[in-house]
Design a protein around this motif. Structure first.
Motif, PDB file in Angstrom:
ATOM      1  N   ILE A  30       0.856  -1.188   0.000  1.00  0.00           N
ATOM      2  CA  ILE A  30       0.000   0.000   0.000  1.00  0.00           C
ATOM      3  C   ILE A  30       0.894   1.241   0.000  1.00  0.00           C
ATOM      4  O   ILE A  30       1.734   1.403   0.888  1.00  0.00           O
ATOM      5  CB  ILE A  30      -0.931   0.023   1.233  1.00  0.00           C
ATOM      6  CG1 ILE A  30      -1.817  -1.225   1.284  1.00  0.00           C
ATOM      7  CG2 ILE A  30      -1.762   1.299   1.265  1.00  0.00           C
ATOM      8  CD1 ILE A  30      -2.768  -1.364   0.123  1.00  0.00           C
ATOM      9  N   SER A  31       0.695   2.105  -0.995  1.00  0.00           N
ATOM     10  CA  SER A  31       1.472   3.347  -1.086  1.00  0.00           C
ATOM     11  C   SER A  31       0.617   4.523  -0.607  1.00  0.00           C
ATOM     12  O   SER A  31      -0.591   4.400  -0.444  1.00  0.00           O
ATOM     13  CB  SER A  31       1.919   3.579  -2.531  1.00  0.00           C
ATOM     14  OG  SER A  31       0.804   3.929  -3.326  1.00  0.00           O
ATOM     15  N   GLU A  32       1.254   5.651  -0.420  1.00  0.00           N
ATOM     16  CA  GLU A  32       0.541   6.877  -0.019  1.00  0.00           C
ATOM     17  C   GLU A  32      -0.527   7.255  -1.043  1.00  0.00           C
ATOM     18  O   GLU A  32      -1.557   7.811  -0.693  1.00  0.00           O
ATOM     19  CB  GLU A  32       1.538   8.030   0.150  1.00  0.00           C
ATOM     20  CG  GLU A  32       2.522   7.861   1.289  1.00  0.00           C
ATOM     21  CD  GLU A  32       1.909   8.072   2.675  1.00  0.00           C
ATOM     22  OE1 GLU A  32       0.891   8.780   2.778  1.00  0.00           O
ATOM     23  OE2 GLU A  32       2.458   7.510   3.643  1.00  0.00           O
ATOM     24  N   ASP A  33      -0.262   6.956  -2.319  1.00  0.00           N
ATOM     25  CA  ASP A  33      -1.211   7.282  -3.386  1.00  0.00           C
ATOM     26  C   ASP A  33      -2.471   6.423  -3.339  1.00  0.00           C
ATOM     27  O   ASP A  33      -3.420   6.690  -4.066  1.00  0.00           O
ATOM     28  CB  ASP A  33      -0.554   7.096  -4.761  1.00  0.00           C
ATOM     29  CG  ASP A  33       0.545   8.104  -5.014  1.00  0.00           C
ATOM     30  OD1 ASP A  33       0.550   9.169  -4.364  1.00  0.00           O
ATOM     31  OD2 ASP A  33       1.402   7.812  -5.862  1.00  0.00           O
ATOM     32  N   MET A  34      -2.474   5.373  -2.525  1.00  0.00           N
ATOM     33  CA  MET A  34      -3.615   4.455  -2.450  1.00  0.00           C
ATOM     34  C   MET A  34      -4.522   4.736  -1.256  1.00  0.00           C
ATOM     35  O   MET A  34      -5.419   3.953  -0.967  1.00  0.00           O
ATOM     36  CB  MET A  34      -3.112   3.009  -2.359  1.00  0.00           C
ATOM     37  CG  MET A  34      -2.355   2.538  -3.563  1.00  0.00           C
ATOM     38  SD  MET A  34      -1.733   0.871  -3.255  1.00  0.00           S
ATOM     39  CE  MET A  34      -0.951   0.504  -4.803  1.00  0.00           C
ATOM     40  N   LEU A  35      -4.292   5.846  -0.569  1.00  0.00           N
ATOM     41  CA  LEU A  35      -5.054   6.147   0.642  1.00  0.00           C
ATOM     42  C   LEU A  35      -6.315   6.944   0.331  1.00  0.00           C
ATOM     43  O   LEU A  35      -6.338   7.778  -0.568  1.00  0.00           O
ATOM     44  CB  LEU A  35      -4.187   6.914   1.638  1.00  0.00           C
ATOM     45  CG  LEU A  35      -2.897   6.216   2.074  1.00  0.00           C
ATOM     46  CD1 LEU A  35      -2.156   7.083   3.090  1.00  0.00           C
ATOM     47  CD2 LEU A  35      -3.158   4.821   2.608  1.00  0.00           C
TER      48      LEU A  35
END
Length: 139
Positions: A30-35
């Motif tokens: 999970i990346s920051e862009d997936m929040l």
């Protein structure tokens, strides 16, 4: 671990860990862009990971198999930096149809989501004229 042939999955760094007839295991960080707006993993990404595992399990043995329907139950949130595993298992196949369960979990075993997908096997290329039977003509 290998890469998936799906361009969306490749762009998200989803790794294929195992594929066998009726089974698959994929991994995604999970990346920051997936929040989402709550700072947690957006459910759409969890669904995408589960759906990709479902697709690999359903297509592992042969003819083109597509999702007919699917649903997911979110049980725990996931956060940026976490690695998630999606393990798909075929539950039943009958004729052109199949039922698959996918568990999305942390490597420690804690379950994040449960997914169930129903598949249909088609002939030809997905979306092509021979892929799905035409509906009956109406007078």
């Amino acid at each position: 671990a290998g890469r998936t042939g799906d361009a969306v999955c490749r762009s998200l760094g989803i790794a294929v860990e195992e594929v066998a007839a009726g089974r698959a295991r994929l991994r995604m960080r999970i990346s920051e862009d997936m929040l989402n707006g709550h700072g947690l993993a957006h459910g759409g990404y969890l669904f995408l990971l589960a759906d990709a595992a479902f697709a690999h399990a359903g297509n592992a043995r042969g003819p083109v198999t597509l999702a007919q329907s699917a649903q997911i139950t979110f049980l725990r949130p996931a956060e940026a930096g976490e690695e998630l595993l999606a393990e798909a298992v075929e539950r039943a196949r009958y004729g052109r149809h199949g039922v698959y369960d996918v568990t999305v979990r942390r490597p420690c075993g804690e379950i994040v989501a449960e997914f169930r997908g129903q598949s249909v096997t088609v002939s030809g290329r997905p979306g092509g004229p021979a892929s799905v039977p035409s509906p009956p003509e109406t007078p």
